[in-house]
Scaffold this motif. Structure first.
Motif, PDB file in Angstrom:
ATOM      1  N   ASN A 136      29.276 112.514  78.927  1.00 20.40           N
ATOM      2  CA  ASN A 136      29.519 111.821  80.186  1.00 20.40           C
ATOM      3  C   ASN A 136      30.490 112.536  81.106  1.00 20.40           C
ATOM      4  O   ASN A 136      30.341 112.510  82.304  1.00 20.40           O
ATOM      5  CB  ASN A 136      30.046 110.418  79.901  1.00 20.40           C
ATOM      6  CG  ASN A 136      28.945 109.388  80.069  1.00 20.40           C
ATOM      7  OD1 ASN A 136      27.840 109.735  80.469  1.00 20.40           O
ATOM      8  ND2 ASN A 136      29.227 108.158  79.745  1.00 20.40           N
ATOM      9  N   GLY A 165      26.340 109.489  70.022  1.00 24.78           N
ATOM     10  CA  GLY A 165      26.538 108.272  70.783  1.00 24.78           C
ATOM     11  C   GLY A 165      27.767 108.419  71.656  1.00 24.78           C
ATOM     12  O   GLY A 165      28.807 108.880  71.211  1.00 24.78           O
ATOM     13  N   ILE A 166      27.625 108.045  72.911  1.00 27.44           N
ATOM     14  CA  ILE A 166      28.732 108.152  73.859  1.00 27.44           C
ATOM     15  C   ILE A 166      29.194 106.741  74.191  1.00 27.44           C
ATOM     16  O   ILE A 166      28.426 105.943  74.742  1.00 27.44           O
ATOM     17  CB  ILE A 166      28.277 108.878  75.139  1.00 27.44           C
ATOM     18  CG1 ILE A 166      27.716 110.259  74.779  1.00 27.44           C
ATOM     19  CG2 ILE A 166      29.428 108.975  76.122  1.00 27.44           C
ATOM     20  CD1 ILE A 166      26.790 110.822  75.839  1.00 27.44           C
ATOM     21  N   CYS A 167      30.433 106.432  73.855  1.00 24.80           N
ATOM     22  CA  CYS A 167      30.949 105.082  74.102  1.00 24.80           C
ATOM     23  C   CYS A 167      31.344 104.942  75.566  1.00 24.80           C
ATOM     24  O   CYS A 167      32.193 105.681  76.060  1.00 24.80           O
ATOM     25  CB  CYS A 167      32.140 104.786  73.195  1.00 24.80           C
ATOM     26  SG  CYS A 167      32.822 103.136  73.486  1.00 24.80           S
ATOM     27  N   PHE A 216      22.741 108.758  72.872  1.00 26.66           N
ATOM     28  CA  PHE A 216      22.731 107.310  72.996  1.00 26.66           C
ATOM     29  C   PHE A 216      23.978 106.891  73.752  1.00 26.66           C
ATOM     30  O   PHE A 216      25.072 107.400  73.504  1.00 26.66           O
ATOM     31  CB  PHE A 216      22.717 106.663  71.607  1.00 26.66           C
ATOM     32  CG  PHE A 216      21.478 106.968  70.822  1.00 26.66           C
ATOM     33  CD1 PHE A 216      20.302 106.273  71.052  1.00 26.66           C
ATOM     34  CD2 PHE A 216      21.473 107.976  69.873  1.00 26.66           C
ATOM     35  CE1 PHE A 216      19.141 106.569  70.344  1.00 26.66           C
ATOM     36  CE2 PHE A 216      20.318 108.284  69.151  1.00 26.66           C
ATOM     37  CZ  PHE A 216      19.158 107.581  69.386  1.00 26.66           C
ATOM     38  N   LYS A 217      23.816 105.957  74.643  1.00 26.98           N
ATOM     39  CA  LYS A 217      24.981 105.424  75.341  1.00 26.98           C
ATOM     40  C   LYS A 217      25.147 103.967  74.970  1.00 26.98           C
ATOM     41  O   LYS A 217      24.156 103.246  74.806  1.00 26.98           O
ATOM     42  CB  LYS A 217      24.806 105.581  76.852  1.00 26.98           C
ATOM     43  CG  LYS A 217      24.781 107.040  77.245  1.00 26.98           C
ATOM     44  CD  LYS A 217      24.934 107.268  78.735  1.00 26.98           C
ATOM     45  CE  LYS A 217      24.889 108.771  79.014  1.00 26.98           C
ATOM     46  NZ  LYS A 217      24.888 109.094  80.442  1.00 26.98           N
ATOM     47  N   GLY A 218      26.385 103.551  74.806  1.00 25.91           N
ATOM     48  CA  GLY A 218      26.632 102.179  74.404  1.00 25.91           C
ATOM     49  C   GLY A 218      28.101 101.954  74.111  1.00 25.91           C
ATOM     50  O   GLY A 218      28.958 102.427  74.866  1.00 25.91           O
ATOM     51  N   THR A 219      28.361 101.247  73.034  1.00 25.17           N
ATOM     52  CA  THR A 219      29.737 100.902  72.694  1.00 25.17           C
ATOM     53  C   THR A 219      29.981 101.222  71.223  1.00 25.17           C
ATOM     54  O   THR A 219      29.162 100.888  70.370  1.00 25.17           O
ATOM     55  CB  THR A 219      29.988  99.409  72.942  1.00 25.17           C
ATOM     56  OG1 THR A 219      29.509  99.058  74.243  1.00 25.17           O
ATOM     57  CG2 THR A 219      31.476  99.097  72.870  1.00 25.17           C
ATOM     58  N   CYS A 220      31.110 101.860  70.960  1.00 28.96           N
ATOM     59  CA  CYS A 220      31.425 102.258  69.595  1.00 28.96           C
ATOM     60  C   CYS A 220      31.994 101.066  68.815  1.00 28.96           C
ATOM     61  O   CYS A 220      32.422 100.079  69.410  1.00 28.96           O
ATOM     62  CB  CYS A 220      32.411 103.418  69.588  1.00 28.96           C
ATOM     63  SG  CYS A 220      34.100 102.982  70.031  1.00 28.96           S
ATOM     64  N   PRO A 221      31.994 101.152  67.491  1.00 27.81           N
ATOM     65  CA  PRO A 221      32.444 100.030  66.657  1.00 27.81           C
ATOM     66  C   PRO A 221      33.864  99.580  66.991  1.00 27.81           C
ATOM     67  O   PRO A 221      34.178  98.401  66.925  1.00 27.81           O
ATOM     68  CB  PRO A 221      32.378 100.613  65.237  1.00 27.81           C
ATOM     69  CG  PRO A 221      31.381 101.716  65.320  1.00 27.81           C
ATOM     70  CD  PRO A 221      31.511 102.286  66.690  1.00 27.81           C
ATOM     71  N   LEU A 276      33.738  97.576  70.346  1.00 28.49           N
ATOM     72  CA  LEU A 276      32.854  96.405  70.384  1.00 28.49           C
ATOM     73  C   LEU A 276      33.592  95.064  70.422  1.00 28.49           C
ATOM     74  O   LEU A 276      33.261  94.200  71.233  1.00 28.49           O
ATOM     75  CB  LEU A 276      31.887  96.434  69.197  1.00 28.49           C
ATOM     76  CG  LEU A 276      30.470  96.915  69.515  1.00 28.49           C
ATOM     77  CD1 LEU A 276      29.591  96.838  68.279  1.00 28.49           C
ATOM     78  CD2 LEU A 276      29.867  96.125  70.654  1.00 28.49           C
ATOM     79  N   GLN A 301      28.790  93.595  78.026  1.00 25.55           N
ATOM     80  CA  GLN A 301      28.097  94.871  78.114  1.00 25.55           C
ATOM     81  C   GLN A 301      27.700  95.105  79.556  1.00 25.55           C
ATOM     82  O   GLN A 301      27.398  94.172  80.270  1.00 25.55           O
ATOM     83  CB  GLN A 301      26.849  94.852  77.221  1.00 25.55           C
ATOM     84  CG  GLN A 301      27.171  94.571  75.765  1.00 25.55           C
ATOM     85  CD  GLN A 301      28.068  95.636  75.156  1.00 25.55           C
ATOM     86  OE1 GLN A 301      27.933  96.797  75.489  1.00 25.55           O
ATOM     87  NE2 GLN A 301      29.009  95.230  74.328  1.00 25.55           N
ATOM     88  N   HIS A 302      27.723  96.369  79.964  1.00 22.22           N
ATOM     89  CA  HIS A 302      27.333  96.681  81.343  1.00 22.22           C
ATOM     90  C   HIS A 302      25.887  96.384  81.591  1.00 22.22           C
ATOM     91  O   HIS A 302      25.055  96.527  80.741  1.00 22.22           O
ATOM     92  CB  HIS A 302      27.613  98.152  81.655  1.00 22.22           C
ATOM     93  CG  HIS A 302      26.720  99.126  80.964  1.00 22.22           C
ATOM     94  ND1 HIS A 302      25.442  99.421  81.402  1.00 22.22           N
ATOM     95  CD2 HIS A 302      26.921  99.848  79.863  1.00 22.22           C
ATOM     96  CE1 HIS A 302      24.920 100.298  80.602  1.00 22.22           C
ATOM     97  NE2 HIS A 302      25.774 100.586  79.653  1.00 22.22           N
ATOM     98  N   HIS A 360      26.788 100.538  69.071  1.00 23.53           N
ATOM     99  CA  HIS A 360      25.908  99.611  69.791  1.00 23.53           C
ATOM    100  C   HIS A 360      25.193 100.359  70.903  1.00 23.53           C
ATOM    101  O   HIS A 360      25.818 100.789  71.874  1.00 23.53           O
ATOM    102  CB  HIS A 360      26.716  98.441  70.359  1.00 23.53           C
ATOM    103  CG  HIS A 360      25.863  97.464  71.119  1.00 23.53           C
ATOM    104  ND1 HIS A 360      25.448  97.689  72.418  1.00 23.53           N
ATOM    105  CD2 HIS A 360      25.321  96.287  70.766  1.00 23.53           C
ATOM    106  CE1 HIS A 360      24.710  96.675  72.821  1.00 23.53           C
ATOM    107  NE2 HIS A 360      24.615  95.815  71.840  1.00 23.53           N
ATOM    108  N   ASP A 363      22.980 101.004  74.059  1.00 19.79           N
ATOM    109  CA  ASP A 363      22.483 100.368  75.283  1.00 19.79           C
ATOM    110  C   ASP A 363      21.318 101.145  75.884  1.00 19.79           C
ATOM    111  O   ASP A 363      20.349 100.580  76.352  1.00 19.79           O
ATOM    112  CB  ASP A 363      23.603 100.279  76.329  1.00 19.79           C
ATOM    113  CG  ASP A 363      24.585  99.175  75.992  1.00 19.79           C
ATOM    114  OD1 ASP A 363      24.165  98.189  75.365  1.00 19.79           O
ATOM    115  OD2 ASP A 363      25.756  99.310  76.342  1.00 19.79           O
ATOM    116  N   SER A 364      21.476 102.455  75.909  1.00 15.25           N
ATOM    117  CA  SER A 364      20.432 103.291  76.507  1.00 15.25           C
ATOM    118  C   SER A 364      20.408 104.626  75.786  1.00 15.25           C
ATOM    119  O   SER A 364      21.303 104.953  75.014  1.00 15.25           O
ATOM    120  CB  SER A 364      20.700 103.495  77.999  1.00 15.25           C
ATOM    121  OG  SER A 364      21.892 104.237  78.175  1.00 15.25           O
TER     122      SER A 364
END
Lengths: 142, 142
Positions: free
Chosen positions: A73, A89-91, A127-132, A135, A141-142, B119, B121-122
């Motif tokens: 990002n 995964g990118i938080c 993957f984009k989202g939220t890390c543990p 969370l 969530q956006h 988690h 999201d995309s």
DNA sequence: TACTTGATGATAACGATTATCGAAAGAAGG
DNA sequence: CCTTCTTTCGATAATCGTTATCATCAAGTA
């Protein structure tokens, strides 16, 4: 450390203290650091290390397929010395980059080849989202 | 064009000639152009368009989820106004970016979620390889 | 020891993107 | 139509990650 030196040698690369130090940081880190972070980390042990050397060494390691460049990002590239098959995964909350190991995609990539005329050599999956860790804090969530 | 104007309106965005022109280029192009390329394309029809406006409009469209930012090989971001589920192939020979449509990955992303605490999201999936046009020329793969 | 080659360090240059700010253009209400 | 208010635009400067340059250094070789 000797193991890393051997790896460099096997790739026909000269084993210099700088290369070893940079490769060592990348190899023993799960943080996927940027060039700047690597540079900062080496200030204590290698105070004469130049940022240019960090970039050039990264380029060298990259071309020898010892590290992988991640487009995440932020404004800078990140690097990963784990060249085994895995994804990232990118938080969106803390910005950290995490390894995601799964074997569910491996064979499927071959299947995707059937749907396109494009000849696929490699793939990069983010993957984009939220890390543990984030969370619990971020229920929204956006 | 009117359709695009309506889309902008639906996103609560003011419909200015500049926004419409930039969105129109992105919408009717399969080239995934960079900001600079968009700027060049508009020199004929909108000679007073500023590069800064291109960047600001891109940012606006991005935040409204009307376009997607692609991190490809080059130095610049590329943009895609096709926000349907698809992926991208980057040709290592000519550097072009191609759409790859497949439904083989769709459900699998959900499966991957089971393998990680992250988690999701995309996701952003890039394939690297050789495009159909370059394949005949490049029998040698890297 | 001198020679050759590649790596390093310091710094300048580059280029894509962002920030700044005054001017122009819309929107809203009279 | 006229104000007023707000947003957008255009020109340009600033930023910042990355690359290029080049003199120096280190390692290997004869």
């Amino acid at each position: 450390m000797q193991q890393l030196a051997d790896t460099l040698k096997n790739k026909q690369l000269k084993v210099t203290p700088q290369r070893l130090a940079i490769y060592n940081i990348l190899y023993n880190s799960k943080e996927h650091p940027t060039a700047e972070i690597i540079y900062q980390s080496l200030q204590d042990t290698h105070p004469t290390m130049s940022l240019a050397t960090v970039y050039k060494t990264i380029d060298t390691l990259k071309k020898s397929n010892l590290i992988v460049e991640l487009k995440t990002n932020g404004d800078s590239y990140r690097y990963d010395a784990d060249i085994s098959e895995h994804h990232h995964g990118i938080c969106g909350s803390c910005g950290e980059v995490f390894d995601i190991f799964t074997n569910r995609l491996d064979t499927l990539i071959l299947e995707v080849q059937k749907d396109t005329d494009f000849h696929i050599d490699s793939h990069h999956i983010y993957f984009k989202g939220t890390c543990p860790m984030c969370l619990p804090n971020n229920s929204i969530q956006h």
